[in-house]
Write a protein that holds these residues in place. Structure first.
Motif: not given
Length: 191
Positions: A25-52
């Motif tokens: 739960g704490c890890g997901l909360y920290v990740i959600s903080e990071w995602v909120e700070e960097y939405p463009r990088q998050t989008r690229k990361l998730i799109q790359s993860s779909v291909w992986l």
């Protein structure tokens, strides 16, 4: 003596499981903080993860896993990417989000029943396939999506207007509300 050690072992397992859940739960909360700070990088990361994940699906099919289930799971992962049209903002009642949720549950049960019927796969392999091929992309999208302010009762207004709230932070804020209300009632300066 064996009764005491048995009870101690049970207590250890319970406390260990609670610690693991709390850490996740704490890890997901920290990740959600990071995602909120960097939405463009998050989008690229998730799109790359779909291909992986597609590559992992293909390798699993070559390893003898059901081909039609692999294709169905790959299609589900690509349907999830339709949420990127308004990323990171979503409408919680949008057909794309509701369809993605239904596909996630359906994909999980499709693989679950496959592995129940085919017990030849070791448990570690099943867990790895379920995490990477079934849950990785939906979980990443869930943690990263930010709901539209007006659609949730927890939306806050700041000096500059609307404030976006991460979906995971909204859930945590909902659990904190009773504590904040009690603190304001007990505070002598609350008037």
């Amino acid at each position: 003596m064996a009764v005491f050690l048995g009870a101690l072992a049970t207590l250890g397992w319970v406390l260990g499981a609670a610690f693991i859940v709390f850490s996740i739960g704490c890890g997901l909360y920290v990740i959600s903080e990071w995602v909120e700070e960097y939405p463009r990088q998050t989008r690229k990361l998730i799109q790359s993860s779909v291909w992986l994940v597609d590559i992992v699906h293909i390798l699993a099919a070559l390893d003898g896993v059901s081909l039609w289930r692999v294709v169905a799971s790959m299609c589900a992962n690509h349907v999830y990417t339709l949420n990127f049209e308004t990323f990171p903002l979503i409408q919680t009642t949008s057909p794309v989000l509701l369809g993605s949720c239904a596909l996630t549950v359906g994909n999980h049960f499709m693989w679950f029943f496959y592995f129940v019927q085919n017990l030849r796969h070791p448990f570690g392999h099943v867990c790895a396939l379920m995490f990477f091929c079934v849950w990785l992309v939906p979980l990443a999208l869930f943690v990263s999506l930010t709901p539209v302010d007006a659609s949730l009762p927890s939306a806050r207004r700041g000096d500059e207007g609307r404030v976006r709230l991460n979906m995971f932070k909204t859930v945590f804020a909902w659990f904190r509300r009773p504590d904040e209300a009690r603190t304001r009632q007990q505070s002598p300066h609350s008037e």
